[in-house]
Every structure is written in C-alpha cells, then in structure tokens.
Design a protein around this motif. Structure first.
Motif, PDB file in Angstrom:
ATOM      1  N   LEU A  63       0.844  -1.198   0.000  1.00 36.65           N
ATOM      2  CA  LEU A  63       0.000   0.000   0.000  1.00 36.65           C
ATOM      3  C   LEU A  63       0.877   1.245   0.000  1.00 36.65           C
ATOM      4  O   LEU A  63       1.931   1.263   0.635  1.00 36.65           O
ATOM      5  N   SER A 102      -0.472   6.925   3.545  1.00 39.28           N
ATOM      6  CA  SER A 102      -1.664   7.784   3.567  1.00 39.28           C
ATOM      7  C   SER A 102      -1.437   9.101   2.847  1.00 39.28           C
ATOM      8  O   SER A 102      -2.270   9.561   2.060  1.00 39.28           O
ATOM      9  N   TRP A 115      -1.805   8.922  -0.873  1.00 35.66           N
ATOM     10  CA  TRP A 115      -2.925   8.136  -1.391  1.00 35.66           C
ATOM     11  C   TRP A 115      -3.367   8.601  -2.786  1.00 35.66           C
ATOM     12  O   TRP A 115      -3.628   7.803  -3.666  1.00 35.66           O
ATOM     13  N   TYR A 116      -3.400   9.917  -3.003  1.00 36.46           N
ATOM     14  CA  TYR A 116      -3.908  10.403  -4.297  1.00 36.46           C
ATOM     15  C   TYR A 116      -2.962  10.082  -5.446  1.00 36.46           C
ATOM     16  O   TYR A 116      -3.371  10.028  -6.604  1.00 36.46           O
ATOM     17  N   GLU A 122       1.465   0.375  -5.271  1.00 36.82           N
ATOM     18  CA  GLU A 122       0.208  -0.310  -4.996  1.00 36.82           C
ATOM     19  C   GLU A 122      -0.412  -0.922  -6.256  1.00 36.82           C
ATOM     20  O   GLU A 122      -1.277  -1.791  -6.191  1.00 36.82           O
ATOM     21  N   THR A 157      -8.717  11.898   3.559  1.00 34.48           N
ATOM     22  CA  THR A 157      -7.913  11.375   2.465  1.00 34.48           C
ATOM     23  C   THR A 157      -8.762  11.060   1.239  1.00 34.48           C
ATOM     24  O   THR A 157      -8.537  11.550   0.149  1.00 34.48           O
ATOM     25  N   ARG A 158      -9.789  10.201   1.475  1.00 35.87           N
ATOM     26  CA  ARG A 158     -10.525   9.691   0.334  1.00 35.87           C
ATOM     27  C   ARG A 158     -11.668  10.608  -0.071  1.00 35.87           C
ATOM     28  O   ARG A 158     -12.145  10.557  -1.206  1.00 35.87           O
ATOM     29  N   ALA A 201      -4.975  -2.396  -2.685  1.00 32.95           N
ATOM     30  CA  ALA A 201      -6.020  -2.135  -1.702  1.00 32.95           C
ATOM     31  C   ALA A 201      -7.221  -3.035  -1.946  1.00 32.95           C
ATOM     32  O   ALA A 201      -7.819  -3.584  -1.012  1.00 32.95           O
ATOM     33  N   ARG A 213      -4.874   3.126   6.518  1.00 33.99           N
ATOM     34  CA  ARG A 213      -4.213   3.926   5.488  1.00 33.99           C
ATOM     35  C   ARG A 213      -5.052   5.166   5.165  1.00 33.99           C
ATOM     36  O   ARG A 213      -4.521   6.246   4.881  1.00 33.99           O
ATOM     37  N   ALA A 214      -6.375   5.026   5.236  1.00 35.00           N
ATOM     38  CA  ALA A 214      -7.245   6.166   4.948  1.00 35.00           C
ATOM     39  C   ALA A 214      -7.399   7.088   6.153  1.00 35.00           C
ATOM     40  O   ALA A 214      -8.184   8.044   6.112  1.00 35.00           O
ATOM     41  N   GLU A 242     -13.239   3.102  -0.746  1.00 32.64           N
ATOM     42  CA  GLU A 242     -11.869   3.028  -1.236  1.00 32.64           C
ATOM     43  C   GLU A 242     -11.835   3.023  -2.766  1.00 32.64           C
ATOM     44  O   GLU A 242     -10.995   3.654  -3.386  1.00 32.64           O
TER      45      GLU A 242
END
Lengths: 1087, 482
Positions: free
Chosen positions: B245, B248, B251-252, B262, B308-309, B351, B380-381, B406
C-alpha cells in the motif's frame, strides 16, 4: 527509401503494362515497307456527273501505290477540274465524292482524264473504313444484324445542331431504361437503371466513348434523372455537342462482350468524326435560364414562434419558455430573434448558363479531322455556386494506305466548380429549410441597430452554431472549390492484312486530376475560439490514371453470297492507379489565410494509393445465312486483381440467334412488312467488387499507434478467401417489325435476368467475431423479369411537312429468390418517429414497405379509448376504460396522432404494422414526337411512371411538429384545443413527442405522373437568305426542359431514385424543391 | 503475309502466360496477412493492439461498473442511453449492450495465440521464454475480457479462434457463464506459470500482464464463484510479492500520476504520447456524471468528511468526480493541461486485493483475520479501526461499504453489488434491487422491483444488432418479451 522504391516499382509496372500493348503496335508498323521517292508526272483532268454532265465539285482524286498506300491527292475545283502529280505513269487513281459511286481508273500512261461519276447512295466513308466505325466496336456486327437487346439514339447531325431538342434527350426514349431524378435540389442523388436492379451496391452502367471504356467517377450528386445529352456530356466530361449517338445495351448477350465492367449495362457514346469534304466551321451560342420554382411554403418567423411555444408548452407545461421565443423586448438578442426571414429565398438566385461552342471539321482522302472547343459558365441557382468548364476535342483519322488506317482521339477538359461548405451533413439548402425563420440573417445590437456582421450565435434556441449554422453566412463566406483536369487520349490502328483478315490495336490513356480546396472562416459560423471549426481548411489532391489496350483480330472470310461468317478474337488489358492525399487543418491565424499548411493546427494528413488491373479475352463468332438466320456466340474470360488466385478468372459465355422472317418467301404475302426479325439471346456476365484490395486482411497501425512505448499493428478487415465473381444470366426474346418502308416500326422484348452469388457490400457479421463486417459476401439470388415495347411511326413524310411519333412502355419486376445463409431479413425492428420497420422477403420485390395505419387525430383526452374488435371499450380490472398506449409506455392524449390498433390489445406496437405499399413502378416509359414544317420544327418528349407508392419524407420532416426545425405552412391547420375535431387537421405540436410521427400511411401516396420533359422549337433560316449573308446555315432554337408535371402526388417531385445498395430499400421522397425548369435559347451558325 | 497474324497471336499467348503474376496486386499501404506474420515483433505489435483496444474502452468500463449502481448520478450531459439504463428502461437497442469492444480485444488475442507457435518455428531469434511471455499476456487479456462479458451479459459466445478469414464460422451460440469461467481459470493458471516478470519499465510492468495481475484476476473470478479458499491462495501469492500500500499522505498519487507501488494492473494512458483517456472528459469537461448523494453520504458518514478519500474522490462544491481530473486530494487543483487525460484506468490495485481477502475470510467465518485486512485499508485512509461484526451479513455490508469508499468510481461498485446479490442463492437480492431502483422515478419503482426479482434482469440484454446478425444467439429470457 521504401516509398521511392514503391514509386519506381509502380512506374515500372505501368510502363511494362503499356509496353505489352505497344509491342503489338510496333510490330505492325515494322511490317510496312518504306517507299522510295520517284520522279513525278502531272496529270490533269475533270470530273462530271454521268447522267447530267454537270461538273462534280469537291470530289477527291487520290493516287495509290501498289501497296494500296496513298501517295498524293487533290480536290476538284468549281468547274470539276483537277491537277495531280503522280509518281508512276501507270498508277491507278481513285475518284470519290459524297453521294457518288467511287471510281477507280488505271492511268496506263495517260496524262489527261475525263471521269464520269455515277450518283449512288453508298456512303464512301463506309467503303473506305470498311464499315467498322458504325458497327459494334468490339464484335463488328452491323446494327441491322444485332440479335441482342440494344437501342441507339442518334443525335441530330452536325448541320442542324441547334438547341437541345427532344430527340436528344435520352430520358423516356429507350424502353427498359429507367433514369430517375430525385429532386430539384442541387446535389440530390439519383441514378440510372437498365432493366431493374441486378446487383447490390453502386450498380452503374459502363460508359464507353468511341470504344474506350471511361473510368468515370460518378458523383453521388449526378442527376441521371434529368440526364440528357447535356448532362451525359458533363458526365463524361466532353462537350454535349460532340455527341453523335448514345446506345444502350440491355441484355447480357450484348453487354457480355464488354466484360465485368458492363455487368450493369453499357452506354455506348459515339462522338462526331471528320468527314471528307470542304472544311466546315460551326458556331453555337446558348443562353440558358434555370429557375428554381417556389419551394414548399415554410412558416414565417411569427408562425414559427407560435408553433414552438405550443410545442414547448404541450411538452413541458407553462414554464421556462426560452427567451428566444418569448416576446421579451429586454432580451439582448430581441431583434435577432424576432425577424421574418425567408432563408430559402435568401440563398436562391436565378441561374444563368452561357455556352459557346465552336467546331471545325473536314478532310481529304488521307486525313480527316474533327475538332471542337466548348466553353461554359453557369452561375448556379444557389448563392455562390458558379461553375465553368472548358473542353476541347480532336478526332483525327489518317489513311496511311488503303490497308492501314490510324486514328487519334484527344480530349481535354478543365472544370472549376465553386461550392459551399457542408457542416455535419447539412448543406446550405437543407439548412435553409430547417433554420428558424425568426432569426435574422444579419446581427442587430440590443437597440436594433445592425452591426454589419452575420448573426452567428454559438448557441441558439435550435442548437449549437455548427449544427444550426447561418446558411447565408456560409454561402457568402465559405468556399469549397473543386478543380478537375481530364485528359483522354486514344490511338487506334486498323490494318487490313488480307481481304479476310484485319487487325486493330487500340491504346488509350486517361488522366484525371482533381484538387479540392475548402475553407470555413470563423466569422461564417458560430463557434468558440477553441473549436476545430474555427478557420477550418482542407485540401485534397487526387490523380487517377488509366491505361487500356485492346488487340482485335477480325477474321471475315468471303464464303459466297449466302453465308456471312466472322470471327473476332480480342485481348484487353486494363490498369488503373489512384493516388490521393488530403490535409485538414483548423485555427489558421486569420480568415484571410486559407491554405491549410500555413501555420494552422494540422488536424490530419492522410494519403493513399491503389492499383487495379484486369485482363479480358473474347472469342466472338457470328454467322448469317441468306440474311435470314443469324447466330452469334461469344465467350469472354475476365481476370481481375480484385480476386484471389484461385477465383481470379471468370468465364462468361453468351449466345444469340435471330430469324429475319421477312426474307422468307412465305412472308412476302404480308403487304407492307418491310422487315421482321425474331431474336433470342442468352448470356452471362460477371461483376467484381468495388475496391481493389478488399480481399486482403490489411495490417496497419491505428490511432494512437502505440500502447505505452510499444508499436501497435492490427488487422483492419477480414481476409476474403471465398470472394468470387457475381454472375448475371439473362434471357431475352425480342421481335422487330417494320412496316411501309420503316414508316412504322415496332420492337417488343421479354426478358428474365438472374443474378447469382450476389455481392453484398459490407456484409454485417456478429461482432463477437471481432469485426463488424466482411467487405464482401457472395450469396443469394436476385431476379428481374420484365417486358418492353417500343413503337415509332412517321405518318407524314413529305418534303415540307413531316411528323414523327414514338411511344415506349416497360415493366420490370424485381424479386429476391434466395438470401445468403445467416441473412437477417428484418432490420430496425424498433419503431419510432420517422421510422418504417424494414423487411426483405423471398419472393417479394425490393421496395415493399410496412407501417402503421393512420386514422387522424384524437380530438380530446376522453376520446382516447382502446377498443375490442367489436368496438366496445377495453376495461381494466376496476372497470375503467383503458386508454390506447404506445408500446405500453405512453398513453395517447387529445391532439395526438391516432393509429389503428389492429390486434385490439390496447397497445400500438410492432404487431400493428401492416403492408403499406411497393415503390417499384408497375409501368414506366415515355412518348414523344416531332413536327417539321418548312423551316420550323417542334419536338416534345413526355415521360411517365405509374403504379407505385412513395413515402413523402419531406412531409414527415416538415409536418411532424416535434422538434425545433422549421415546418411547412401545412402545420397551421393543427389541433390546438381540447375537443377540436376538424377534417384533415394535423396532430398537435409537441416537442419530443414519442409517437406523433410514426411511420404510417399518413405519408404514403401514389406516385403516378406524366411529365413534359422537353419541348423545343427551332427555326432554320432560309438557305438562300443565309447564303446571301455568306453563311452556310443559321438556326435559332428555344428549348424548355421539365416544363410541366401532371400528378396527384402532393410532394414536390414524384420521381424518386432507387437505392440498389440496400435490399431493404423503399422509395422515399426527400426532395424539398421541385425540379428546376430550364429555358434555353440557342443560335448556331455554320460557315 | 499469312505468318504475321500468327506471329502476333503468339505474342498474345506469351502475354497471357504471365497474366497470373500481373494480376497479383497487393496494397501499397499496409501489409496483407501472409506477408505480415513473420517475426516476433509482428506478434507483439498485434498483442499491443489488444491492450490498446482495451484502453479505448475506458469510458465503457466506467459505465459498466457504475451506471446501474448507486455511486454516480446523472448530470446535464449524461447521454440518453445512460439515462435509460439508470431509469430501468433497458432495451436491446441500448448502446451499452454493444459488446463489440471486448470481442475486438479477444479477437486480437486469438490472432496472437494462433500465430505465436507458428512464428516461434519461423523466427530463429524468438526465444522460448519470449514466446511464452507473449502467450501469457494474450491469455490474460482474453480472460479479463471474458470475465467482464460474463458479469455483464452472463452467457456469451466463447470465441477462442481468430477470425482469420471469411471461412471461419463466426455464428457462435452462447456458452454458459460457468463454462467460460472454468475455461479461463485454466488459461490463467497456465499463463501464471509462463508470464514475464519484467518488461523493463514501470509503465510496462504495470500496464501489461504480470503475475500479480493474473493472480488478482483469478482471485476475483474465485470470489465471483464463491470459491473462497482458492481465492485466498491466489491472494497469498500477491502478498508475497513486492506490492504494497502507498502511505496515507500519498494516497492520491495512486490516480495521479499513477503507477505506484500499490498498482497491480493499470490501463496506461499518456497524453504526451497521444494516448489520452476519455475519463477526464466524461467526469470533468462534459458534465456527464457527478458523485451521487449516496457516495457523498458514504464518504462523510463517520466523520464530517473523510480527509484522504473524501476530497480525493469528488469535489464538494459541484460533486465532480475527482479521481480522473485532479492533481491532488485537495479537490481544487486540476491536472496540468498537458496531462489531463493521462490518468490510468486501474483494473486492480493492492487495496482491492486486501479487501478481497477480507471478503473471502469473512465468508469463511474467519472474522478476526478478516477485520485485520479491512482495517489495514482504514488505517491507510486515516479512519478509525473497526471491530469485527458478529455475523456474516453485517460483515458483508461492512466490506461493501469499505469497497465503495476506497474504490469509488473505479468501475467496481456494480459488480460488487451483483456479487452480493447472487451470494448464498440470492439471499440478499432485495438489497440489490432496492439499490438499482434508487435512481428510478418513484412512480416506476414498484413495477421495476417486481420485474427485477428475476436475477436475469441484472444482466444486460444482447443488443438488437447482434441478434439480427447472429441467429444462433438467443436473447436473455428476461428481455425476450421486448
């Protein structure tokens, strides 16, 4: 590197191909002995007519050597005297003149001669050219002995080439030939059909000019329907006045000898050639006015706004009326959206045609020539669509000796056509019909002052500024110009090896160069600055070349008076090359810069090329016994590069027999019968697919040409292992009768044509194969049956007064006998507005159509009740009346269209579709005639079609009231208020209504019509008067074309084209403009 | 004299003898079939054609995975055929029923598989390893395409031979979905053993078939077949690889610039190489779709907004889908203009693999282990960790929700819902139906609910055009009445 190599290869191949043809030519030349010059002696003499003793003026006197080669020649003067230098005192002289028997005298050392010529009907030209040119150029069979089905239309001869006359028009003249014009809209499609649709795809007859098959790109917008001498002249790019005759070959036995290209029929065109005699100079000036008659009356701006308000209100209720159709003086574009613009009127103009023609012809014993120059300008009936064309022709015949003749034909044509841009499939005229009439042509500011620009909003009430452009702006500012240069050059060598053996070689070169430039300046269309339509420019160049060779060997042994026997062996090669490139760009820096290569955004550059080759061999045997029993047998082999090695060659036999029973003694008792012939023919021809490389699975890159950084190459089409020739077999039975020395002639024919292994273009296959279609599939059988009748009479044939009349009638029935395996005979099984479900059935003709029965308009919401078969309302579980619905998704309401619920299930769906009609005419043909009285003559020609139905698609588009397009004035009588119930009223206006305009018999009409196609008057000035002016002849003619149409059909034009590319075709009338009328005034002078 | 015509006849005969060659013309631009298949490069170029064909379907894959589900809503410019799907007005003439794109990919793969052994014999520079690698890639792409087809249409024609010429029978009847799935599992297991492990660049390693991708697809198929133990074995192989993964804070970067640690299989786009996607247009410029109310609620259910998401998935001001147009998860900065349509379409990333494992474990009753995997994604999020629910159904819902958050807008949601609806003999089909009818106008819902109780209605009909062309095919009985 590779590219240059390819080009070299190609040139090499072309040269080699041409060389093969030329080898034969050169060998023949080398056979000729070269003569040495000798001392000369002068011979003097005179020629008189034997019976009257009058001197013969203009007769030619020629010296031949022992090889029958012409050495010298001269012409007699006004007193019939001549003087000639001869090389050998014992040579022979030949004296000849038109209208006299040719005479041959041996000099035997004499130095003066007095010759007496006998007048006779024999045309000397035919003697010298041994009757070749007027016979079939391939089989050399005289017209009289033809046993197949063919019709020849002779044009007026050169002396009286006044205006376009009825006799010159092909349309309606030839039985079995159906030429159909689709509409008067410039650019509307149409076509020529010889004896019904025999194949799918672009079935177009082969056009042969002076024995050379023309590789003509027939544009989709060519109007075959109105095609007469003028238009066919345009088509083959030669001056119409050059055309001497047009001949139509109808059955396979006749066209078979032309090979695969002639599978859809053949048009043989002959041009004038020089004649022996004094040089003649003729001039013709023609001035023509073309007028577009008034189109369908369309709504004015005010009426349109009212209609749109109703459409909007009925669909969405009374809110959010767009400002363009809401009366709101504060709206900034108020003045731009409250005009009454006649868009069609604004882009229409009267068309003027100016046509100047000059020809010179003449010649002596050795050389004859015909040359012509034609210049034409046409202003066009749509704004900014002028056209000009210049064409020249030289036909040269040279008699090297009595045995050897050489001919050269050369023609060059340059045409320049300006046009208007078409955007998203709509041209200026089609846009003028749908464009909102409340919009103004020119822009106003919010105070009503003109800004001087065209009104081109990026978005209007109707849609974006590209889909709904301003037609006047496009016509005024955009350009779409096409320049064409065509050169056709052919050489013909004719060699009489022995009295019974002749060889002929023909080599022809054709070159067509086309350059098209189009430019759309940003101020002509409403777009934003990022749009690709801004300053869009394109340039396309293409070059087509074609080289054909033909070697013929004629074996005509003399077997006594009773037997006529001839055999022809022929070998043909044909190769074509096409190269094209196109460049598209947009966003050039200024609208003054319209070269696509100039600092613009290049959108794409593409180029392509292709080669095609074909070979053909023919054995033709003709035999005639006692001028009574005529037989012909042909065997043709065709090979084409379009097929794979295993299926490349097709063998096509044909045979015909004829019986001239009028020669039999037992028919002598029938008084008045001057000629009678019964003919029976059978033949096969083959047809090949369209594009040269369709059989290959071509592997090429795609766009984008990479995945990540890996190159991509994929198969673009399916390889065709099974592609083969489509064969057409045709039977023809004909009867020719001629009474009272040809004063009444009659021709009747019955035929049956069967096409096997039909070539289906773009045959759809399941997409689970990974492909969408096969380029071609062979399969199925198609039959055409029919009969034709032609009667011609000359009831009065006196010197000062003569009358002739002709009439023809035909019927053709076109039926599918078999479909390919896996063929789906129903398409578009979904139904909706403007759609007719389409079916094709075995045993049914192409062109049948199906749809709903239209019963009028539901007057009110309560009236919409579904009924059982006995007329009682259908009730639901609660006992309420069930309203009739469309597909179960929409319940009809007051003002909606009413369709018949045939199965009484309360739902209008596919189950309520019935047979509505057939688009094939039961009968078609033409009739006409001419009257000559003294120096005046009048000709007329009618054509007619009867027994067929048309879907009036124009009415469908202009009376539907469910979109934002302008509609016709017919919609003013529409349903407006609940309960309104009037006769013949139209349904209500409703934006996006699901079912108000379904394919139904509402738009089906009978198409029967009779049209006065041509009417002409000509006055030929008195000979004596003309002579005083120092001229030879002088003519004035007035011709009117497409003057009157008699029909009950309510649309603009009942003449609709047939679409043979589609087995699901049915006749729809898409013509919004009636056929234009032409008025032509012409005068010609002969010097 | 008499000899001369005979002489010219003789020449004519000479010319005739060379006719066959003279008439054999080949196109100057592009190669023909028997000239093309000669070297290993030719096989590879056509294989790349198959990838590229898949890349051209990015918009379709988005539509198949999202439009019948609940994560997106229509916008001003939603195409009419998509509106019809959303309204439950699904007829065989709907554009989305056109499956030709998948079959193009399949056909190119079949070409590769057909010619690959032949070229191996012809091209001495073609090594066994290379040949096997190409074969594995073609098998993977073909299997992936069939897996999509089976999930969208159920029973479909199963073509394994290329349409080399018009002699090939192209009128194939439909094969049962279970048979197709069994066959492609065999293919994939074969491919897994021979697939190449390095193509020389990151883009190629993630954009072409690789061992993880094959295992991921196998795991996905097993999950669809409810074969949980087998599913876990494939996932374990992935876990043992280098994939991991991303943190965090990054993530984007999964979506922009993409190709992260990932990634497992991503359809690669690169605007500067003229390989742009369509996703940017449909989600940003054209106003085709926006994030739905459901999506917005999901992503702000636990906190006001997932940091994050949340804004990484949609833009709160106008609900624009953000994964394919932004440059970071601030929901403000749009991608630089030269890279707007460079975003990859992610088919599998790690993920999802972890969530797959959580799903498989939970279905096997291993709740404690399952929640661990789920919590790795939540951690992670930067979301609060969950404790394991005590029953199967609650766990199923929890995983579904986590997957929705996710993998929002990644073309997964509809298939997730479908898997849930089919599980345990359609035990939860009511939940699926209630989600489908959410989009439908209220007056039509009742009718549609009763109709959709037939699970065949969850698949799309075979398109009209295809039925018209192929008489061996039968319509999905659910649509047969139309």
């Amino acid at each position: 590197m590779n590219r240059t190599h390819n080009i070299k290869n190609k040139i090499g191949r072309i040269v080699r191909g041409a060389a093969k043809g030329l080898v034969l030519l050169l060998i023949l030349f080398s056979m000729q002995n070269v003569l040495n010059a000798q001392t000369k002696k002068t011979i003097r003499g005179s020629i008189i007519e034997k019976s009257s003793g009058e001197p013969v003026i203009g007769a030619t006197v020629v010296e031949y050597d022992k090889n029958k080669r012409i050495i010298s020649g001269t012409v007699t003067d006004v007193n019939g005297n001549f003087q000639i230098s001869v090389t050998d005192p014992n040579t022979a002289l030949v004296a000849s003149c038109i209208g006299y028997e040719t005479m041959r005298v041996d000099l035997n050392g004499r130095s003066t001669l007095e010759l007496q010529l006998e007048s006779g009907a024999v045309d000397i030209e035919e003697v010298v050219i041994t009757a070749v040119s007027s016979n079939d150029p391939l089989t050399n069979v005289a017209e009289r002995d033809i046993t197949g089905s063919r019709v020849k239309v002779d044009m007026l001869n050169s002396q009286i080439m006044g205006g376009v006359s009825a006799e010159e028009a092909l349309q309606g003249q030839v039985s079995g030939l159906d030429i159909i014009s689709s509409s008067g809209d410039p650019g509307s499609g149409s076509q020529i059909v010889i004896r019904g649709l025999g194949s799918l795809g672009n079935a177009k007859p082969l056009i042969v000019v002076d024995g050379i098959s023309m590789d003509i790109r027939i544009n989709d917008d060519f109007d075959f329907g109105g095609a007469d001498q003028e238009d066919i002249g345009d088509l083959v790019n030669i001056a119409p006045q050059d055309i001497k005759s047009i001949e139509v070959l109808k059955d396979a036995a006749s066209s078979a000898v032309w090979g695969s290209k002639g599978a859809d029929g053949v048009l043989l065109i002959e041009t004038f050639r020089g004649r022996r005699g004094k040089t003649t100079l003729d001039y013709q000036g023609k001035y023509s006015l073309n007028i577009q008659p008034p189109p369908i009356p369309m709504l004015s701006g005010d009426e349109f706004i009212m209609l749109q308000l109703e459409e909007h209100h009925n669909a969405y209720g009374a809110y959010q009326v767009p400002p363009e159709i809401a009366y709101d003086p504060d709206f900034q574009d108020f003045y731009n959206y409250n005009a009454n613009t006649d868009w069609i009127g604004a882009i229409t103009q009267p068309g003027f045609v100016n046509d100047q023609y000059l020809k010179i012809s003449g010649g002596g014993e050795k050389t004859r020539y015909f040359t012509s120059l034609n210049y034409q300008t046409n202003s066009g009936t749509t704004l900014n669509t002028p056209f000009s064309r210049i064409s020249t022709r030289i036909n040269l015949d040279y008699n090297i000796s009595e045995k050897l003749k050489f001919s050269v034909n050369f023609s060059y044509t340059n045409s320049f056509k300006e046009g208007n841009y078409s955007l998203r499939g709509k041209n200026v005229r089609s846009m003028a019909y749908v464009k909102a009439p409340n919009m103004s042509i020119y822009e106003y500011d919010q105070f009503g002052n003109p800004t001087g620009d065209f009104f081109n909003p990026i978005n209007s009430y109707q849609g974006d500024g590209i889909s709904y452009f301003n037609p006047v702006a496009i016509a005024s500012l955009s350009s779409n110009d096409v320049t064409q240069n065509t050169v056709v050059n052919s050489f013909l060598l004719d060699y009489n090896i022995l009295p019974w053996l002749r060889f002929r070689e023909t080599v022809s070169f054709q070159y067509l160069n086309e350059k098209a430039n189009a430019f759309l300046p940003y101020n002509a269309v409403g777009t934003d600055w990022l749009n690709n339509f801004k300053n869009q420019a394109s340039e396309t160049n293409s070059v087509d070349t074609k080289i054909t060779t033909r070697s013929q060997l004629f074996i005509i042994p003399r077997l006594g008076k009773k037997h006529n026997f001839s055999t022809i062996l022929m070998y043909e090669t044909d190769q074509r090359t096409q190269d094209w490139s196109t460049l598209n760009s947009s966003k050039s820096p200024s609208f003054d810069v319209y070269d696509p290569a100039s600092n613009a955004v290049i959108r794409n550059i593409r180029s392509g090329s292709g080669d095609f080759r074909a070979l053909g061999g023919l054995v033709s045997i003709n035999y005639k016994y006692r001028d009574r029993y005529i037989t012909a047998f042909n065997l043709r082999a065709d090979g084409s590069s379009k097929f794979g090695a295993n299926r490349r060659w097709g063998i096509f036999p044909s045979a015909s027999i004829g019986w001239r029973f009028s020669e039999e003694t037992f028919f002598n008792s029938i008084k008045g019968l001057s000629d009678g012939k019964l003919r029976l023919s059978y033949g096969q021809t083959g047809r090949e697919p369209g594009n040269p490389y369709d059989r290959h699975a071509i592997y090429n890159t795609t766009n984008p040409s990479q995945y990540i950084d890996n190159p991509v190459i994929i198969p673009q089409q399916v390889q065709l292992d099974n592609l083969k020739w489509q064969t057409l077999s045709s039977w023809n039975l004909g009867l020719d009768l001629s009474f009272f020395k040809d004063a009444l002639t009659f021709t009747g024919e019955v035929y049956r044509k069967i096409t096997r292994d039909l070539l289906w273009p773009k045959y759809e296959i399941p997409s689970s194969s990974g492909f969408d279609n096969l380029s071609w599939l062979n399969g199925g059988e198609l039959e055409n049956r029919g009969w034709e009748l032609y009667v011609m009479g000359r009831p009065i044939t006196r010197d000062e007064f003569s009358v002739n009349l002709s009439f023809n009638i035909s019927q053709n029935i076109n039926t599918f006998l078999e479909f390919p395996d896996n063929f789906n005979n129903e398409v578009a099984t979904t139904i909706g507005n403007g759609q007719y479900p389409r079916r094709a059935s075995i045993g049914e003709p192409i062109g049948s159509f199906y749809g709903f029965r239209y019963l009028g308009v539901w007057p009110s919401n309560e009236s919409v009740v579904a009924t059982n078969a006995d007329g009682t309302p259908i009730l639901d579980v609660n006992g309420d009346k069930v309203p009739l619905s469309y597909m179960g998704t929409y319940n009809f309401q007051g003002g909606d269209a009413k369709y018949e619920d045939l199965n009484h299930d309360g739902v209008i769906d596919l189950n309520d579709v019935v047979y509505l009609g057939d688009s094939n005419p039961a009968l078609f043909g033409g009739f006409g005639g001419g009257v000559n009285w003294k120096d005046f003559s009048m000709n007329f020609q009618f054509l007619y079609r009867t027994g067929y139905q048309i879907v009036n698609e124009v009415a469908m588009d202009t009376e539907g009231m469910l979109d934002k397009n302008n509609q016709s004035k017919a919609v003013l009588h529409r349903w407006r208020v609940e309960g309104q119930d009037e006769e013949d009223m139209l349904p209500r206006a409703y934006l996006g209504h699901p079912a108000n305009n379904l394919g139904s018999d509402r738009y089906v009409e009978n198409g029967d019509f009779i049209r006065l196609n041509n009417l002409s008057f000509r006055y030929r000035m008195d000979r004596n008067l003309v002579k005083k002016l120092g001229l030879n002849s002088m003519d004035i003619a007035l011709t009117m074309r497409k003057l009157l149409t008699f029909t009950r059909y309510s649309g603009q034009d009942p003449e609709i084209p047939q679409d043979s590319s589609d087995p699901f075709w049915f006749g729809t009338d898409q013509a919004r403009t009636p056929t234009p009328k032409f008025y032509t005034l012409s005068f010609s002078i002969g010097f | 004299m008499i000899r001369k015509p005979i002489y010219s006849l003789f020449i004519s005969l000479l010319i005739l003898s060379s006719c066959q060659d003279w008439l054999d013309l080949r196109p100057p631009d592009g190669l023909v079939q028997d000239e093309y298949w000669k070297t290993k490069e030719d096989v590879r170029a056509t294989l790349m054609g198959a990838y590229q064909q898949l890349a051209q379907m990015d918009e379709l894959l988005f539509q198949y995975g999202e439009v019948r589900a609940d994560m997106i809503e229509r916008d001003d410019n939603t195409p009419n055929f998509i509106r019809d799907i959303m309204d439950g007005n699904i007829y065989p003439d709907n554009e989305l029923c056109d499956w030709s794109g998948f079959y193009k990919t399949i056909n190119f793969c079949n070409f590769v598989l057909h010619y690959n052994p032949l070229i191996y014999e012809m091209d001495p520079t073609y090594s066994e390893i290379q040949k096997q690698g190409i074969e594995a890639e073609a098998l993977f792409l073909r299997s992936l395409s069939y897996f999509y087809l089976v999930r969208i249409f159920k029973d479909v024609p199963f073509a394994t031979e290329p349409t080399i010429s018009d002699s090939v029978n192209v009128y194939l009847p439909a094969t049962k979905d279970v048979e197709i799935l069994a066959a492609i599992k065999v293919d994939l297991n074969k491919a897994k053993e021979i697939v190449s492990d390095d193509y020389g660049s990151l883009e190629n390693n993630l954009g072409r078939a690789n061992k993880n991708a094959i295992n991921a697809l196998l795991a996905d198929i097993c999950l669809w077949n409810f074969e949980y133990e087998e599913c876990i074995t494939y996932i374990e192989e992935i876990e043992n690889s280098l994939v991991n993964l991303v943190p965090s804070s990054q993530w984007y970067s999964i979506f922009y610039p993409g190709n992260t640690i990932e990634g497992i299989f991503e359809v690669e786009f690169n605007e500067s190489l003229d390989q742009g996607n369509n996703l940017y247009n449909i989600t940003y410029t054209q106003d085709n779709y926006t994030a739905s109310q459901t999506a917005v609620e999901l992503l702000s259910r636990e906190t006001a907004k997932e940091i994050t998401r949340g804004e990484g998935s949609y833009r709160p001001t106008d609900f624009k889908i953000w994964k394919y147009c932004g440059s970071s998860n601030d929901a403000q900065s749009v991608r630089p203009s030269s890279e707007r349509s460079s975003g990859n379409w992610i088919i599998y990333r790690y993920a999802e693999i972890l969530l797959m494992k959580a799903e498989a474990l939970s279905q096997l009753g291993e709740y404690d282990q399952a929640i661990e995997y789920l919590n790795r994604i939540r951690a992670r999020a930067i979301m609060e960790l969950k404790s394991a629910p005590d029953n199967n159904q609650a766990f199923e819902d929890l995983i579904l929700e986590e997957r929705a958050k996710e993998l929002a807008f990644e073309g997964k949601r509809w298939f997730d819902l479908l898997r849930m609806g089919r599980r345990n003999n359609f035990a939860r089909k009511d939940k699926l139906i209630s989600i489908i009818v959410q989009n439908v106008p209220s007056n039509k819902r009742l009718v549609l609910v009763s109709k959709l109780s037939n699970p065949l209605g969850w698949y799309l009909p075979v398109s009209d055009a295809e039925l018209e062309r192929n008489k061996e095919l039968d319509q999905n009985p659910y649509y047969a009445g139309y």
